[in-house]
Design a protein around this motif. Structure first.
Motif, PDB file in Angstrom:
ATOM      1  N   GLU A  43     -69.168  10.455 -11.420  1.00 49.59           N
ATOM      2  CA  GLU A  43     -68.319  10.325 -12.603  1.00 49.59           C
ATOM      3  C   GLU A  43     -67.338  11.488 -12.738  1.00 49.59           C
ATOM      4  O   GLU A  43     -66.264  11.343 -13.326  1.00 49.59           O
ATOM      5  CB  GLU A  43     -69.191  10.245 -13.868  1.00 49.59           C
ATOM      6  N   LYS A  44     -67.694  12.646 -12.191  1.00 46.92           N
ATOM      7  CA  LYS A  44     -66.839  13.825 -12.323  1.00 46.92           C
ATOM      8  C   LYS A  44     -65.670  13.832 -11.342  1.00 46.92           C
ATOM      9  O   LYS A  44     -64.634  14.449 -11.598  1.00 46.92           O
ATOM     10  CB  LYS A  44     -67.673  15.101 -12.133  1.00 46.92           C
ATOM     11  N   ILE A  45     -65.826  13.181 -10.193  1.00 45.93           N
ATOM     12  CA  ILE A  45     -64.780  13.221  -9.165  1.00 45.93           C
ATOM     13  C   ILE A  45     -63.793  12.100  -9.441  1.00 45.93           C
ATOM     14  O   ILE A  45     -64.008  10.938  -9.070  1.00 45.93           O
ATOM     15  CB  ILE A  45     -65.395  13.092  -7.756  1.00 45.93           C
ATOM     16  N   LYS A  46     -62.697  12.426 -10.090  1.00 39.68           N
ATOM     17  CA  LYS A  46     -61.755  11.413 -10.580  1.00 39.68           C
ATOM     18  C   LYS A  46     -60.756  10.980  -9.519  1.00 39.68           C
ATOM     19  O   LYS A  46     -60.444   9.800  -9.392  1.00 39.68           O
ATOM     20  CB  LYS A  46     -60.993  11.954 -11.805  1.00 39.68           C
ATOM     21  N   ARG A  47     -60.220  11.938  -8.774  1.00 37.43           N
ATOM     22  CA  ARG A  47     -59.182  11.617  -7.795  1.00 37.43           C
ATOM     23  C   ARG A  47     -59.794  11.348  -6.426  1.00 37.43           C
ATOM     24  O   ARG A  47     -60.822  11.917  -6.056  1.00 37.43           O
ATOM     25  CB  ARG A  47     -58.173  12.765  -7.715  1.00 37.43           C
ATOM     26  N   ARG A  48     -59.154  10.474  -5.674  1.00 39.51           N
ATOM     27  CA  ARG A  48     -59.679  10.060  -4.368  1.00 39.51           C
ATOM     28  C   ARG A  48     -59.979  11.285  -3.506  1.00 39.51           C
ATOM     29  O   ARG A  48     -59.124  12.146  -3.301  1.00 39.51           O
ATOM     30  CB  ARG A  48     -58.675   9.156  -3.664  1.00 39.51           C
ATOM     31  N   SER A  49     -61.203  11.340  -2.987  1.00 34.38           N
ATOM     32  CA  SER A  49     -61.651  12.517  -2.249  1.00 34.38           C
ATOM     33  C   SER A  49     -62.498  12.121  -1.050  1.00 34.38           C
ATOM     34  O   SER A  49     -63.036  11.015  -0.968  1.00 34.38           O
ATOM     35  CB  SER A  49     -62.472  13.446  -3.160  1.00 34.38           C
ATOM     36  N   LEU A  50     -62.618  13.071  -0.143  1.00 34.60           N
ATOM     37  CA  LEU A  50     -63.552  12.973   0.975  1.00 34.60           C
ATOM     38  C   LEU A  50     -64.809  13.700   0.529  1.00 34.60           C
ATOM     39  O   LEU A  50     -64.766  14.900   0.218  1.00 34.60           O
ATOM     40  CB  LEU A  50     -62.934  13.634   2.206  1.00 34.60           C
ATOM     41  N   ILE A  51     -65.931  12.992   0.443  1.00 31.07           N
ATOM     42  CA  ILE A  51     -67.155  13.548  -0.121  1.00 31.07           C
ATOM     43  C   ILE A  51     -68.194  13.750   0.983  1.00 31.07           C
ATOM     44  O   ILE A  51     -68.487  12.825   1.751  1.00 31.07           O
ATOM     45  CB  ILE A  51     -67.731  12.631  -1.215  1.00 31.07           C
ATOM     46  N   PHE A  52     -68.754  14.952   1.052  1.00 30.72           N
ATOM     47  CA  PHE A  52     -69.802  15.271   2.013  1.00 30.72           C
ATOM     48  C   PHE A  52     -71.095  15.563   1.261  1.00 30.72           C
ATOM     49  O   PHE A  52     -71.126  16.455   0.408  1.00 30.72           O
ATOM     50  CB  PHE A  52     -69.420  16.484   2.855  1.00 30.72           C
ATOM     51  N   LEU A  67     -82.024   4.888  -5.555  1.00 32.04           N
ATOM     52  CA  LEU A  67     -81.374   5.902  -4.744  1.00 32.04           C
ATOM     53  C   LEU A  67     -80.152   5.323  -4.035  1.00 32.04           C
ATOM     54  O   LEU A  67     -79.076   5.933  -4.000  1.00 32.04           O
ATOM     55  CB  LEU A  67     -82.359   6.454  -3.717  1.00 32.04           C
ATOM     56  N   PHE A  68     -80.291   4.119  -3.508  1.00 29.37           N
ATOM     57  CA  PHE A  68     -79.176   3.467  -2.824  1.00 29.37           C
ATOM     58  C   PHE A  68     -78.046   3.149  -3.805  1.00 29.37           C
ATOM     59  O   PHE A  68     -76.865   3.220  -3.457  1.00 29.37           O
ATOM     60  CB  PHE A  68     -79.643   2.205  -2.109  1.00 29.37           C
ATOM     61  N   ASP A  69     -78.396   2.790  -5.032  1.00 32.42           N
ATOM     62  CA  ASP A  69     -77.380   2.537  -6.060  1.00 32.42           C
ATOM     63  C   ASP A  69     -76.568   3.794  -6.334  1.00 32.42           C
ATOM     64  O   ASP A  69     -75.350   3.735  -6.534  1.00 32.42           O
ATOM     65  CB  ASP A  69     -78.040   2.061  -7.362  1.00 32.42           C
ATOM     66  N   ALA A  70     -77.250   4.947  -6.356  1.00 33.18           N
ATOM     67  CA  ALA A  70     -76.554   6.211  -6.602  1.00 33.18           C
ATOM     68  C   ALA A  70     -75.597   6.531  -5.456  1.00 33.18           C
ATOM     69  O   ALA A  70     -74.474   6.999  -5.681  1.00 33.18           O
ATOM     70  CB  ALA A  70     -77.573   7.337  -6.776  1.00 33.18           C
ATOM     71  N   LEU A  71     -76.018   6.277  -4.219  1.00 32.14           N
ATOM     72  CA  LEU A  71     -75.137   6.479  -3.074  1.00 32.14           C
ATOM     73  C   LEU A  71     -73.904   5.583  -3.180  1.00 32.14           C
ATOM     74  O   LEU A  71     -72.778   6.014  -2.918  1.00 32.14           O
ATOM     75  CB  LEU A  71     -75.883   6.192  -1.767  1.00 32.14           C
ATOM     76  N   ARG A  72     -74.127   4.343  -3.568  1.00 30.29           N
ATOM     77  CA  ARG A  72     -73.021   3.392  -3.685  1.00 30.29           C
ATOM     78  C   ARG A  72     -72.033   3.821  -4.770  1.00 30.29           C
ATOM     79  O   ARG A  72     -70.825   3.630  -4.632  1.00 30.29           O
ATOM     80  CB  ARG A  72     -73.572   1.996  -3.992  1.00 30.29           C
ATOM     81  N   HIS A  73     -72.545   4.442  -5.838  1.00 26.24           N
ATOM     82  CA  HIS A  73     -71.685   4.896  -6.930  1.00 26.24           C
ATOM     83  C   HIS A  73     -70.677   5.942  -6.438  1.00 26.24           C
ATOM     84  O   HIS A  73     -69.551   6.022  -6.948  1.00 26.24           O
ATOM     85  CB  HIS A  73     -72.547   5.482  -8.053  1.00 26.24           C
TER      86      HIS A  73
END
Length: 309
Positions: A182-191, A206-212
């Motif tokens: 929810e905090k990452i608003k702008r398109r980003s590359l997430i590691f 847990l899988f739902d959180a990954l999908r979010h």
């Protein structure tokens, strides 16, 4: 861990920036005919020259070395935003390392240095980086920025994490990945750096959180950190041992050989399910052995960066 080991560990991570630079320089020097040789202060990165483009920014020195045409891609063309997520729960501080070194790290130490190395590259390429750290709390959040002050603040936080003596017992990946997403608003590359060992969390949640994490068109790379010899293959001496869950405190006494086959089968099935779910959600899954070097992490970054841009 004894006092000598603690002092050794503190000395290793006291200058994380220097350590990360050594990792990156070693990686770059090992790339044969690479467009990433010789990062410069004047431009952010190279890109392959396409026929029909202006020849104004072709790097002729690099052409002389590689016999390939690359152009310099300048700061204003680069708008990559990266967000690093680190699991810092108790299980990430396994294994206990007696003689801490760059080649002998626990999972959180490996994650800290891998993130610092990626930040080193991002800094050279003028990109913005943010950091989230979680365990049983959302311990730290910093949005994506590219300033030197921001960079140093993140390095200080990572160094602090690597030296924790009493890490949080529980892991609440499900809860905090939702908050981070929810905090990452702008398109980003997430590691995401985690061992995916959770405390009393249903796999589906847990899988739902990954999908979010994929919302807002983010690209997500999951670096699954493991000491594969011990945690996957359960290679322990076949003598009576007490195995203690570092997050719940529960323990069991047994001979490793008696459960090795069943243990590895169950864990492999869980990891395969994880890989399949990541593929389903279009999340890049990368299994990383913390006993190996950092090339797998850095190579993955290079490939995914090119796709992202």
């Amino acid at each position: 861990m004894n006092l000598q080991s603690e002092l050794h560990k503190a000395a290793l991570f006291q200058n994380l920036e220097l350590l990360a630079n050594q990792v990156v320089e070693g990686f770059i020097s090992g790339i044969h005919k690479s467009p990433f040789h010789g990062f410069s202060a004047e431009f952010a990165e190279h890109k392959i020259y396409n026929v029909g483009e202006s020849t104004k920014h072709i790097d002729w020195k690099l052409f002389a070395k590689t016999d390939k045409l690359y152009t310099k891609k300048y700061d204003e063309e680069t708008n990559l935003r990266c967000h690093m997520i680190l699991d810092s729960s108790a299980s990430m501080y396994y294994p206990e390392v007696k003689n801490v070194s760059i080649n002998d790290l626990n999972k959180v130490g490996f994650g800290v240095l891998a993130i610092a190395a990626l930040m080193n590259i991002l800094k050279r390429q003028r990109d913005a980086v943010g950091l989230s750290v979680y365990s049983d709390n959302y311990d730290f959040y910093a949005p994506e920025k590219g300033s030197e002050r921001h960079h140093q603040m993140l390095l200080a936080k990572l160094s602090e994490i690597s030296l924790h003596e009493k890490p949080a017992k529980k892991t609440e990946t499900y809860t905090y990945l939702h908050l981070i997403a929810e905090k990452i608003k702008r398109r980003s590359l997430i590691f995401l750096f985690t061992d995916m060992f959770q405390t009393a969390t249903e796999d589906e949640k847990l899988f739902d959180a990954l999908r979010h994490l994929k919302h807002n068109k983010h690209e997500v790379i999951l670096f699954h950190l493991l000491d594969k010899e011990k945690e996957l293959h359960f290679n322990f001496e076949n003598t009576p041992k007490r195995f203690v869950d570092v997050e719940t405190g529960e323990h069991i006494d047994l001979y490793a050989e008696n459960v090795k086959e069943h243990y590895e089968s169950r864990l492999s099935a869980y990891f395969e399910d994880l890989r399949m779910r990541c593929a389903q959600y279009k999340i890049k899954y990368v299994s990383v052995d913390v006993r190996a070097d950092f090339s797998k992490v850095l190579n993955t970054y290079m490939v995914e960066r090119q796709k992202f841009l």
